[in-house]
Design a protein around this motif. Structure first.
Motif, PDB file in Angstrom:
ATOM      1  N   VAL A 257    -103.035  -2.546  56.227  1.00 51.78           N
ATOM      2  CA  VAL A 257    -104.021  -2.216  55.244  1.00 51.78           C
ATOM      3  C   VAL A 257    -105.487  -2.350  55.455  1.00 51.78           C
ATOM      4  CG1 VAL A 257    -104.521  -2.765  52.912  1.00 51.78           C
ATOM      5  CG2 VAL A 257    -102.149  -3.116  53.576  1.00 51.78           C
ATOM      6  N   ILE A 258    -106.185  -1.015  55.341  1.00 48.26           N
ATOM      7  CA  ILE A 258    -107.467  -0.967  55.900  1.00 48.26           C
ATOM      8  C   ILE A 258    -108.215  -0.866  54.593  1.00 48.26           C
ATOM      9  CG2 ILE A 258    -108.990   0.472  57.133  1.00 48.26           C
ATOM     10  CD1 ILE A 258    -106.699   1.747  58.595  1.00 48.26           C
ATOM     11  N   PRO A 259    -109.112  -1.904  54.311  1.00 50.09           N
ATOM     12  CA  PRO A 259    -109.967  -2.153  53.310  1.00 50.09           C
ATOM     13  C   PRO A 259    -111.156  -1.028  53.257  1.00 50.09           C
ATOM     14  CG  PRO A 259    -109.772  -4.076  54.279  1.00 50.09           C
ATOM     15  CD  PRO A 259    -109.140  -3.153  55.211  1.00 50.09           C
ATOM     16  N   PRO A 260    -111.507  -0.732  52.313  1.00 53.70           N
ATOM     17  CA  PRO A 260    -111.151  -1.214  50.783  1.00 53.70           C
ATOM     18  C   PRO A 260    -110.140  -0.431  50.167  1.00 53.70           C
ATOM     19  CG  PRO A 260    -113.087   0.109  50.713  1.00 53.70           C
ATOM     20  CD  PRO A 260    -112.606   0.230  52.087  1.00 53.70           C
ATOM     21  N   VAL A 261    -109.222  -1.189  49.488  1.00 56.54           N
ATOM     22  CA  VAL A 261    -108.188  -0.743  48.920  1.00 56.54           C
ATOM     23  C   VAL A 261    -107.720  -1.299  47.547  1.00 56.54           C
ATOM     24  CG1 VAL A 261    -107.003   0.054  51.017  1.00 56.54           C
ATOM     25  CG2 VAL A 261    -106.303  -2.140  50.016  1.00 56.54           C
ATOM     26  N   TYR A 262    -106.933  -0.849  46.876  1.00 52.72           N
ATOM     27  CA  TYR A 262    -106.592  -1.470  45.541  1.00 52.72           C
ATOM     28  C   TYR A 262    -105.019  -1.378  45.705  1.00 52.72           C
ATOM     29  CZ  TYR A 262    -104.748  -2.592  40.947  1.00 52.72           C
ATOM     30  OH  TYR A 262    -104.175  -2.967  40.050  1.00 52.72           O
ATOM     31  N   SER A 272     -95.844   1.347  57.164  1.00 48.32           N
ATOM     32  CA  SER A 272     -96.975   2.157  56.832  1.00 48.32           C
ATOM     33  C   SER A 272     -98.616   1.904  56.993  1.00 48.32           C
ATOM     34  CB  SER A 272     -96.884   2.612  55.238  1.00 48.32           C
ATOM     35  OG  SER A 272     -95.709   3.209  54.948  1.00 48.32           O
ATOM     36  N   VAL A 273     -99.292   2.992  57.061  1.00 46.15           N
ATOM     37  CA  VAL A 273    -100.742   2.478  57.115  1.00 46.15           C
ATOM     38  C   VAL A 273    -101.421   2.944  55.721  1.00 46.15           C
ATOM     39  CG1 VAL A 273    -102.864   2.818  58.386  1.00 46.15           C
ATOM     40  CG2 VAL A 273    -100.599   2.517  59.460  1.00 46.15           C
ATOM     41  N   VAL A 274    -102.197   2.086  55.299  1.00 39.76           N
ATOM     42  CA  VAL A 274    -102.631   2.545  53.782  1.00 39.76           C
ATOM     43  C   VAL A 274    -104.130   2.114  53.860  1.00 39.76           C
ATOM     44  CG1 VAL A 274    -102.624   1.798  51.485  1.00 39.76           C
ATOM     45  CG2 VAL A 274    -100.621   2.146  52.626  1.00 39.76           C
ATOM     46  N   GLY A 275    -104.928   2.993  53.645  1.00 36.47           N
ATOM     47  CA  GLY A 275    -106.700   2.845  53.590  1.00 36.47           C
ATOM     48  C   GLY A 275    -107.230   3.704  54.906  1.00 36.47           C
ATOM     49  N   PRO A 276    -108.523   3.523  54.655  1.00 42.08           N
ATOM     50  CA  PRO A 276    -109.251   3.126  53.437  1.00 42.08           C
ATOM     51  C   PRO A 276    -109.206   3.979  52.393  1.00 42.08           C
ATOM     52  CG  PRO A 276    -110.549   4.033  55.233  1.00 42.08           C
ATOM     53  CD  PRO A 276    -109.243   4.136  55.874  1.00 42.08           C
ATOM     54  N   HIS A 277    -110.031   3.252  51.354  1.00 42.38           N
ATOM     55  CA  HIS A 277    -110.223   4.157  50.076  1.00 42.38           C
ATOM     56  C   HIS A 277    -109.008   4.430  49.500  1.00 42.38           C
ATOM     57  CE1 HIS A 277    -114.027   4.666  52.596  1.00 42.38           C
ATOM     58  NE2 HIS A 277    -114.591   4.202  51.673  1.00 42.38           N
ATOM     59  N   SER A 289     -95.165   5.833  56.213  1.00 39.03           N
ATOM     60  CA  SER A 289     -96.338   6.794  55.725  1.00 39.03           C
ATOM     61  C   SER A 289     -97.713   6.338  56.012  1.00 39.03           C
ATOM     62  CB  SER A 289     -96.150   7.120  54.090  1.00 39.03           C
ATOM     63  OG  SER A 289     -94.900   7.707  53.869  1.00 39.03           O
ATOM     64  N   VAL A 290     -98.577   7.356  55.973  1.00 40.62           N
ATOM     65  CA  VAL A 290     -99.843   7.145  56.329  1.00 40.62           C
ATOM     66  C   VAL A 290    -100.672   7.815  54.979  1.00 40.62           C
ATOM     67  CG1 VAL A 290    -102.122   7.421  57.821  1.00 40.62           C
ATOM     68  CG2 VAL A 290     -99.699   7.168  58.895  1.00 40.62           C
ATOM     69  N   VAL A 291    -101.464   6.829  54.355  1.00 41.86           N
ATOM     70  CA  VAL A 291    -102.208   6.914  53.192  1.00 41.86           C
ATOM     71  C   VAL A 291    -103.728   6.790  53.126  1.00 41.86           C
ATOM     72  CG1 VAL A 291    -102.318   7.096  50.668  1.00 41.86           C
ATOM     73  CG2 VAL A 291     -99.845   6.816  51.687  1.00 41.86           C
ATOM     74  N   SER A 292    -104.487   7.758  53.164  1.00 42.75           N
ATOM     75  CA  SER A 292    -106.017   7.358  53.124  1.00 42.75           C
ATOM     76  C   SER A 292    -106.575   8.233  52.224  1.00 42.75           C
ATOM     77  CB  SER A 292    -106.549   7.629  54.338  1.00 42.75           C
ATOM     78  OG  SER A 292    -106.256   9.241  54.734  1.00 42.75           O
ATOM     79  N   ASN A 293    -107.641   7.818  51.480  1.00 44.77           N
ATOM     80  CA  ASN A 293    -108.668   8.330  50.752  1.00 44.77           C
ATOM     81  C   ASN A 293    -107.959   8.926  49.458  1.00 44.77           C
ATOM     82  OD1 ASN A 293    -111.465   8.931  49.877  1.00 44.77           O
ATOM     83  ND2 ASN A 293    -110.907  10.994  50.333  1.00 44.77           N
ATOM     84  N   SER A 294    -106.928   7.984  48.703  1.00 46.64           N
ATOM     85  CA  SER A 294    -106.147   8.903  47.666  1.00 46.64           C
ATOM     86  C   SER A 294    -105.872   8.021  46.703  1.00 46.64           C
ATOM     87  CB  SER A 294    -104.902   9.415  48.142  1.00 46.64           C
ATOM     88  OG  SER A 294    -105.061  10.310  49.548  1.00 46.64           O
ATOM     89  N   ILE A 295    -105.467   8.579  45.376  1.00 54.79           N
ATOM     90  CA  ILE A 295    -105.055   7.579  44.244  1.00 54.79           C
ATOM     91  C   ILE A 295    -103.678   7.912  43.980  1.00 54.79           C
ATOM     92  CG2 ILE A 295    -105.290   7.350  41.923  1.00 54.79           C
ATOM     93  CD1 ILE A 295    -108.260   8.361  42.088  1.00 54.79           C
ATOM     94  N   VAL A 296    -102.788   6.876  44.281  1.00 60.81           N
ATOM     95  CA  VAL A 296    -101.354   6.970  43.838  1.00 60.81           C
ATOM     96  C   VAL A 296    -101.141   6.091  42.688  1.00 60.81           C
ATOM     97  CG1 VAL A 296     -99.201   6.838  44.560  1.00 60.81           C
ATOM     98  CG2 VAL A 296    -101.070   7.418  46.355  1.00 60.81           C
ATOM     99  N   GLN A 297    -100.676   6.672  41.448  1.00 57.02           N
ATOM    100  CA  GLN A 297    -100.528   5.937  40.216  1.00 57.02           C
ATOM    101  C   GLN A 297     -99.267   5.059  40.400  1.00 57.02           C
ATOM    102  OE1 GLN A 297    -101.977   7.541  36.489  1.00 57.02           O
ATOM    103  NE2 GLN A 297    -102.727   9.480  37.703  1.00 57.02           N
ATOM    104  N   ASN A 299     -95.217   3.537  39.850  1.00 52.61           N
ATOM    105  CA  ASN A 299     -93.820   3.990  39.724  1.00 52.61           C
ATOM    106  C   ASN A 299     -93.461   5.172  40.490  1.00 52.61           C
ATOM    107  OD1 ASN A 299     -92.795   1.628  37.626  1.00 52.61           O
ATOM    108  ND2 ASN A 299     -94.330   2.892  36.586  1.00 52.61           N
ATOM    109  N   SER A 300     -94.219   5.362  41.653  1.00 50.16           N
ATOM    110  CA  SER A 300     -94.099   6.590  42.590  1.00 50.16           C
ATOM    111  C   SER A 300     -93.398   6.014  43.854  1.00 50.16           C
ATOM    112  CB  SER A 300     -95.503   7.348  42.815  1.00 50.16           C
ATOM    113  OG  SER A 300     -95.760   7.868  41.294  1.00 50.16           O
ATOM    114  N   LYS A 301     -92.854   6.972  44.761  1.00 48.70           N
ATOM    115  CA  LYS A 301     -92.440   6.996  45.968  1.00 48.70           C
ATOM    116  C   LYS A 301     -92.954   7.776  47.034  1.00 48.70           C
ATOM    117  CE  LYS A 301     -88.151   4.925  44.019  1.00 48.70           C
ATOM    118  NZ  LYS A 301     -86.385   4.895  44.026  1.00 48.70           N
ATOM    119  N   ILE A 302     -93.596   7.236  48.049  1.00 49.69           N
ATOM    120  CA  ILE A 302     -94.048   8.208  49.114  1.00 49.69           C
ATOM    121  C   ILE A 302     -93.080   7.705  50.299  1.00 49.69           C
ATOM    122  CG2 ILE A 302     -95.952   8.898  50.542  1.00 49.69           C
ATOM    123  CD1 ILE A 302     -97.692   7.834  48.174  1.00 49.69           C
ATOM    124  N   ASN A 303     -92.627   8.826  50.789  1.00 54.13           N
ATOM    125  CA  ASN A 303     -91.554   8.686  52.172  1.00 54.13           C
ATOM    126  C   ASN A 303     -92.060   9.393  53.236  1.00 54.13           C
ATOM    127  OD1 ASN A 303     -89.783   6.656  51.002  1.00 54.13           O
ATOM    128  ND2 ASN A 303     -88.910   8.079  49.728  1.00 54.13           N
TER     129      ASN A 303
END
Length: 335
Positions: A257-262, A272-277, A289-297, A299-303
């Motif tokens: 987890v790479i800050p800043p994140v919520y 997975s790798v999540v962040g930053p932003h 998965s790798v997720v960066s600079n994104s908004i995920v609302q 009850n969702s699933k990313i595979n």
């Protein structure tokens, strides 16, 4: 102090994310845009917030209940008012005429801001502005040498000023504002086919009211997907030192987890790798998965995906290849 929040628009530029919820309830760093707005206004006010009046369309009981809770979060009473047709900014505000009393802040719910000042409630009126490169899409103001506003112009096609009105206003006398708005409707005074707040401001100024510009350090737009993702990025940077941005109930295994994140309640991150932003809503799962600079609302699933500069709605299932995404609620997409 009362806060008036017109938010009855459909948010068409934010589709598909506004097909199931109004744009002001889209989350920024874990909270709805409109909640961020109300909380930030409360921070710059010197006095308690007595009421937050939301002007909405036919959004349904669930949305109305959420809005009332947002008012409660700043210690205020919430009230719901309806605008049945889009007749302009002046008409929208007047839909909450019962709340136009005493000190009033009017804040349109499609913009956020950062400011390092305390609102001067002794001023007759404060109009918060920001310098922009292209003022044509905005209402603008002109200033005199004393820094007072001398002119309001709605969407000038010829250059008048580059100080754009960001959509947040303070009025010392809410009843006076109400009467000036009503005058426009009673006499059918329109600009570009709508009843405009700027016309009421111009009338008030011509009668002697003194308006001053409100200083802000940054204006954050939420008008489309890319702008909203950028606003999420900036907000996470502002609040990155706050506690609780990563929920204690989140299950994070073999992940970075790479800050800043919520990261919300009961989120699952695996391999997975999540962040930053990145903001991830409650009960969402991210696997391989790798997720960066994104908004995920929620009850969702990313595979097995690599996503950046993206917005995913609620109950989305996404499995795929690297891409720039904008997926609304209940979508299933597999690469």
């Amino acid at each position: 102090m009362r806060i008036i929040v017109p938010m009855a628009g459909m948010g068409k530029r934010m589709r598909p994310h506004t097909l199931t919820v109004p744009k002001p309830l889209i989350p920024i760093a874990g909270k709805p845009i409109v909640q961020r707005l109300v909380e930030d206004i409360a921070k710059v006010c010197q006095e308690p917030i007595e009421e937050v009046a939301f002007i909405i369309g036919n959004f349904g009981e669930e949305v109305e209940a959420r809005l009332l809770k947002i008012a409660e979060s700043v210690g205020a009473k919430g009230s719901i008012h309806y605008q049945d047709e889009p007749l302009g900014t002046a008409h929208a505000i007047l839909c909450a005429k019962d709340a136009l009393r005493g000190n009033v802040v009017v804040a349109f719910a499609d913009t956020l801001f950062k400011a390092d000042f305390t609102l001067d409630t002794s001023a007759e009126g404060t109009i918060w502005v920001q310098k922009v490169e292209d003022p044509r899409p905005f209402g603008v103001v002109k200033l005199n040498e004393q820094g007072q506003i001398t002119e309001f112009v709605e969407k000038p096609q010829d250059f008048v000023s580059d100080l754009a009105i960001i959509g947040i206003y303070y009025f010392k006398d809410g009843e006076y504002l109400r009467d000036e708005l009503q005058y426009l409707l009673d006499h059918d005074i329109k600009d570009k086919g709508e009843y405009q707040l700027t016309n009421a401001l111009e009338n008030m100024k011509s009668k002697g009211s003194v308006f001053i510009p409100g200083p802000i350090s940054e204006w954050l737009d939420c008008g489309n997907k890319d702008a909203t993702v950028f606003t999420n990025q900036r907000y996470l940077e502002y609040i990155q030192d706050e506690e609780g941005l990563v929920s204690k109930s989140a299950k994070i295994t073999n992940s970075v987890v790479i800050p800043p994140v919520y990261i919300g309640e009961n989120v699952v991150l695996h391999n997975s790798v999540v962040g930053p932003h990145v903001s991830i809503g409650n009960n969402t799962q991210v696997n391989g998965s790798v997720v960066s600079n994104s908004i995920v609302q929620e009850n969702s699933k990313i595979n097995h995906a690599h996503i950046a500069n993206s917005m995913l709605g609620n109950f989305v299932v996404y499995e795929g290849i690297p891409t720039d995404l904008s997926l609304g609620d209940y979508n299933v997409l597999r690469g």
